[in-house]
Design a protein around this motif. Sequence first.
Motif, PDB file in Angstrom:
ATOM      1  N   LEU A 215      -0.786  49.947  -7.206  1.00  0.00           N
ATOM      2  CA  LEU A 215      -2.161  49.893  -6.705  1.00  0.00           C
ATOM      3  C   LEU A 215      -3.127  50.714  -7.557  1.00  0.00           C
ATOM      4  O   LEU A 215      -4.306  50.370  -7.689  1.00  0.00           O
ATOM      5  N   GLU A 216      -2.637  51.818  -8.142  1.00  0.00           N
ATOM      6  CA  GLU A 216      -3.529  52.659  -8.952  1.00  0.00           C
ATOM      7  C   GLU A 216      -4.066  51.904 -10.158  1.00  0.00           C
ATOM      8  O   GLU A 216      -5.173  52.175 -10.642  1.00  0.00           O
ATOM      9  N   ALA A 217      -3.277  50.943 -10.661  1.00  0.00           N
ATOM     10  CA  ALA A 217      -3.719  50.175 -11.833  1.00  0.00           C
ATOM     11  C   ALA A 217      -4.935  49.313 -11.512  1.00  0.00           C
ATOM     12  O   ALA A 217      -5.661  48.889 -12.422  1.00  0.00           O
ATOM     13  N   VAL A 218      -5.164  49.079 -10.221  1.00  0.00           N
ATOM     14  CA  VAL A 218      -6.309  48.250  -9.818  1.00  0.00           C
ATOM     15  C   VAL A 218      -7.622  48.899 -10.239  1.00  0.00           C
ATOM     16  O   VAL A 218      -8.566  48.222 -10.646  1.00  0.00           O
ATOM     17  N   ARG A 219      -7.675  50.269 -10.178  1.00  0.00           N
ATOM     18  CA  ARG A 219      -8.936  50.968 -10.484  1.00  0.00           C
ATOM     19  C   ARG A 219      -9.403  50.709 -11.915  1.00  0.00           C
ATOM     20  O   ARG A 219     -10.591  50.781 -12.201  1.00  0.00           O
ATOM     21  N   SER A 220      -8.472  50.433 -12.800  1.00  0.00           N
ATOM     22  CA  SER A 220      -8.843  50.256 -14.214  1.00  0.00           C
ATOM     23  C   SER A 220      -9.319  48.831 -14.518  1.00  0.00           C
ATOM     24  O   SER A 220      -9.782  48.560 -15.629  1.00  0.00           O
ATOM     25  N   LEU A 221      -9.217  47.924 -13.542  1.00  0.00           N
ATOM     26  CA  LEU A 221      -9.672  46.544 -13.778  1.00  0.00           C
ATOM     27  C   LEU A 221     -11.202  46.481 -13.762  1.00  0.00           C
ATOM     28  O   LEU A 221     -11.861  47.279 -13.082  1.00  0.00           O
ATOM     29  N   GLU A 222     -11.723  45.547 -14.501  1.00  0.00           N
ATOM     30  CA  GLU A 222     -13.185  45.461 -14.638  1.00  0.00           C
ATOM     31  C   GLU A 222     -13.757  44.414 -13.689  1.00  0.00           C
ATOM     32  O   GLU A 222     -13.970  43.265 -14.053  1.00  0.00           O
ATOM     33  N   PHE A 223     -13.962  44.829 -12.457  1.00  0.00           N
ATOM     34  CA  PHE A 223     -14.716  43.980 -11.527  1.00  0.00           C
ATOM     35  C   PHE A 223     -15.405  44.902 -10.535  1.00  0.00           C
ATOM     36  O   PHE A 223     -15.005  46.059 -10.337  1.00  0.00           O
ATOM     37  N   ARG A 224     -16.447  44.391  -9.938  1.00  0.00           N
ATOM     38  CA  ARG A 224     -17.255  45.197  -9.027  1.00  0.00           C
ATOM     39  C   ARG A 224     -16.419  45.650  -7.834  1.00  0.00           C
ATOM     40  O   ARG A 224     -15.784  44.833  -7.178  1.00  0.00           O
ATOM     41  N   ALA A 226     -13.811  47.752  -8.026  1.00  0.00           N
ATOM     42  CA  ALA A 226     -12.406  47.999  -8.394  1.00  0.00           C
ATOM     43  C   ALA A 226     -11.971  49.414  -8.024  1.00  0.00           C
ATOM     44  O   ALA A 226     -10.815  49.639  -7.635  1.00  0.00           O
ATOM     45  N   LYS A 227     -12.878  50.374  -8.148  1.00  0.00           N
ATOM     46  CA  LYS A 227     -12.512  51.795  -7.911  1.00  0.00           C
ATOM     47  C   LYS A 227     -12.051  52.022  -6.465  1.00  0.00           C
ATOM     48  O   LYS A 227     -11.149  52.816  -6.212  1.00  0.00           O
ATOM     49  N   LYS A 228     -12.692  51.320  -5.520  1.00  0.00           N
ATOM     50  CA  LYS A 228     -12.348  51.531  -4.100  1.00  0.00           C
ATOM     51  C   LYS A 228     -11.359  50.498  -3.569  1.00  0.00           C
ATOM     52  O   LYS A 228     -10.941  50.560  -2.424  1.00  0.00           O
ATOM     53  N   PRO A 230      -8.094  49.843  -4.201  1.00  0.00           N
ATOM     54  CA  PRO A 230      -6.730  50.212  -3.774  1.00  0.00           C
ATOM     55  C   PRO A 230      -6.655  50.607  -2.306  1.00  0.00           C
ATOM     56  O   PRO A 230      -5.724  50.222  -1.593  1.00  0.00           O
ATOM     57  N   GLU A 231      -7.647  51.382  -1.850  1.00  0.00           N
ATOM     58  CA  GLU A 231      -7.642  51.814  -0.447  1.00  0.00           C
ATOM     59  C   GLU A 231      -7.760  50.603   0.484  1.00  0.00           C
ATOM     60  O   GLU A 231      -7.081  50.512   1.521  1.00  0.00           O
ATOM     61  N   LYS A 232      -8.636  49.691   0.102  1.00  0.00           N
ATOM     62  CA  LYS A 232      -8.843  48.473   0.904  1.00  0.00           C
ATOM     63  C   LYS A 232      -7.551  47.650   0.971  1.00  0.00           C
ATOM     64  O   LYS A 232      -7.150  47.155   2.027  1.00  0.00           O
ATOM     65  N   LEU A 233      -6.906  47.501  -0.189  1.00  0.00           N
ATOM     66  CA  LEU A 233      -5.663  46.732  -0.251  1.00  0.00           C
ATOM     67  C   LEU A 233      -4.568  47.386   0.575  1.00  0.00           C
ATOM     68  O   LEU A 233      -3.813  46.710   1.290  1.00  0.00           O
TER      69      LEU A 233
END
Length: 914
Positions: A215-224, A226-228, A230-233
């Motif tokens: 899930l941490e790898a999600v933050r590095s993806l480039e979409f609006r 993305a930073k938040k 992982p928590e949502k997922l």
Amino acid sequence: MSNTPLVLVDGSSYLYRAYHALPPLTNSKGQPTGAVKGVINMLRRLEKDYPGSEVAVVFDAKGKTFRDEIFAEYKAHRPPMPDDLRVQIEPIHNIIRAMGMPLLIIEGVEADDVIGTLARQATEQGVDVVVSTGDKDMAQLVSDHVTLVNTMTETVMDRQGVVDKFGIPAELIIDFLALMGDKVDNIPGVPGVGEKSALALLQGLGGLDAIYGDLEAVRSLEFRGAKKMPEKLQEHRDSAYLSYELATIKTDVPLDVGPAELHCTPADEAQLLELFRDMEFKTWVKELELPQGAAAASNSVAAAEPVAVTVTETDYETVLTQERFNHWLQQLQTAELFAFDTETTSLDYMEARVVGVSVAVEPGKAAYIPFAHDYLDAPQQLDESWVWEQLKPLLESEDKKKVGQNLKYDRSVLANHGIALRGIAYDTMLESYVLDSVASRHDMDSLAQKYLDHTTIHFEDIAGKGAKQLTFNQIALEQAGPYAAEDADITLRLHRTLWPQLQQHPSLVSVFEEIELPLVSVLSDIERTGAMVDSKLLGEQSLEIARRLEELEREAHDLAGEPFNLSSTKQLGQILFEKLQLPVIKKTPKGAPSTAEEVLQELALDYPLPKLLIEHRGLSKLKSTYTDKLPQMINPRTGRVHTSYHQAVTATGRLSSSDPNLQNIPIRTEEGRRIRKAFVAPAGYRIVAADYSQIELRIMAHLSGDEGLQKAFAGGLDVHKATAAEVFQVPLENVTGEQRRSAKAINFGLIYGMSAFGLAKQLHVGRFEAQQYIDLYFERYPGVKRYMDETRSQASESGYVETLRGRRLYLPEIRSSNGMRRQAAERTAINAPMQGSAADIIKLAMLSVHQWLQVSALDARVIMQVHDELVLEVAEAQVDAVCAGLRERMEAAMELAVPLVVDVGVGANWDEAH
């Protein structure tokens, strides 16, 4: 793998799509038949497209499935099946069985699961599979050996097709649905994950397991967001995996039959004939009734007899030598009637150049004569000027009879080459339209399918689509020849099928021969003349509207308390119904509060923001459709705008127009009238506008025979004032402006079938008071009430109504079991004879005026026909003579029990003249 694929049809998907795609059709007994026709049409098409393949049809069973046990809310938001669709299921099943196709309905699972299981089993047995569906969820089944085909949109989706459409391979479609959810099926997904973020997750990390594995790898993806994300997922992990399970099509359903047992059996033609007769599918009935060998014999049928409905063997030729050209020219010169069509560089009749012509003198035999295809080497193509020299006498001869499809276009295009097309004897578009204006579209492709059960070569098939689409002069002759020749052949076959049907109804033959066909040349002349517009005036108006739109936007933002996009229905809905808590008057089919025009109109009576939004919408439309667009539509050669009039679009016989649409320029608003001011007369000329006064009410007085109404018109009274005096029981001279306005609303409301509820809304009175007005009206004008009752009864009995000239309007819903549809058909039954008769009258007036101007020495020409009005351009010195002759001919177009009255105005522009 096998050469002939197994075709698995998602019957449930096509059931709904056919129901929503086609207009609501019914037979003479009032039974709905549209979905039946759509589904069976699709199956017949599949049989042709996949000859030799086994075709099995799968439908959902009634009742719950295993997904309902997993998730009680599954598909909870789906509305119940409409009653008029439910009653069509059994006939569909019966016809499929009679066609000899295997029909599968398995309880506890969905059709998708049965198809998924059969597809897996077939590929394991070395058999390729084609799944015919309109359901996007099925993309998860696509593999090297499973392809999706959508017969309605004619699209095929293989592995690459899935990637092209969704941006991910078939293996990730379930993960895609699991993340996004599906509102239609009420699959929850992960809240806050939309299409873009779901794609970014899948393209960046892979499937659901890979995403949740890091899930941490999600933050590095480039979409609006993305930073938040992982928590949502993490929060909605259970929902994601539940959604994955719900979205997964089962491929292990226990079935009593496997792919090897799915065999089509010979059709039970006797049973099919009975079913098609019951549904009143006339073309399919004729096809089954047609004796063997009739198609071959049809080539010798005389022009007035119907040809066989099926298109059999064809002999098409592309003519490239003078010898072959002379052969065809001789055939055309000796033929009693020949079909003719042009192939051109453009759909714009003012700019189009002819690149070739096609002809046919008997069914199945046709030729294409190319002479201006760009790539052809000079020795290979006939000389263009020589071809025109040979064809001109033939095309301009009144004695050489021609049939075409939409010959108005061909006539206008030939004029670009200095040829005046004469001898127009028939037009298949108009034959179909006069025969039944509402039964189908009247383009060649639709008519060939309906009357000949033949799928024509579509232009996109040979020219491509979109920005890269070729013009006809760029198309290779190997493709251009058969396409063009088929047009002429099909036109001739359609004429031989349609004309005998028209001849069974002398009144329809009269409408065709005395109104619609002669109008072809008149409309072509009016279109080519065009109208002059003042682009400077329109440019100034555009700037003023733009400023007003900005003001309205600022005011709207102030009223809403925040900025929002006035063009976004979603944002508008949130502001009106969530933030401002305005009452929800109507909902969309998906359950959201509606922001449609009629909703805003009602809300505007009590709230300022909807009123402002209506003004903004109206001005935006005026700006984009007229003040911005009209100057761009001025033809550089003529300096005028040239509309296209359509004879075969409206149900009632009225003309419509496009590019520009002259019928929709508002007349009641100042901004609309300013656009009319931009339609100007050239130096030395004036605009003359002649408008029928209250023509539909006069026709009502004639049709109903009501003494009171006829007396008011015969006495030259203001009929709205006279009605007000009767309804409100006051002397004529004491009628107030408000009472006249109310009487006008009653007069026009009743001929359009308005209810007491509708009248109450329009007059801003109570429903009881509105009903009292209606009752009083019928008391004073009993003939009108009698006409309405008799018309409803006659329409229900015969299935159609007629105009004064015998034009028919069929009412397929007049016996519908659906009350709302039946009542709508009854309202149409009352109004259509008036609208249709008004259309006939203005058309007859156009014919009379055009003929008069052609033979007179007057310097005047018709430049527009809008609603009940003719607009002319007249030399200043001849205005009085033209006005007198114009009024005389328009008022004499048809004799009624009350006088036809024409108001004639003169001005420097259309607004002044109106």
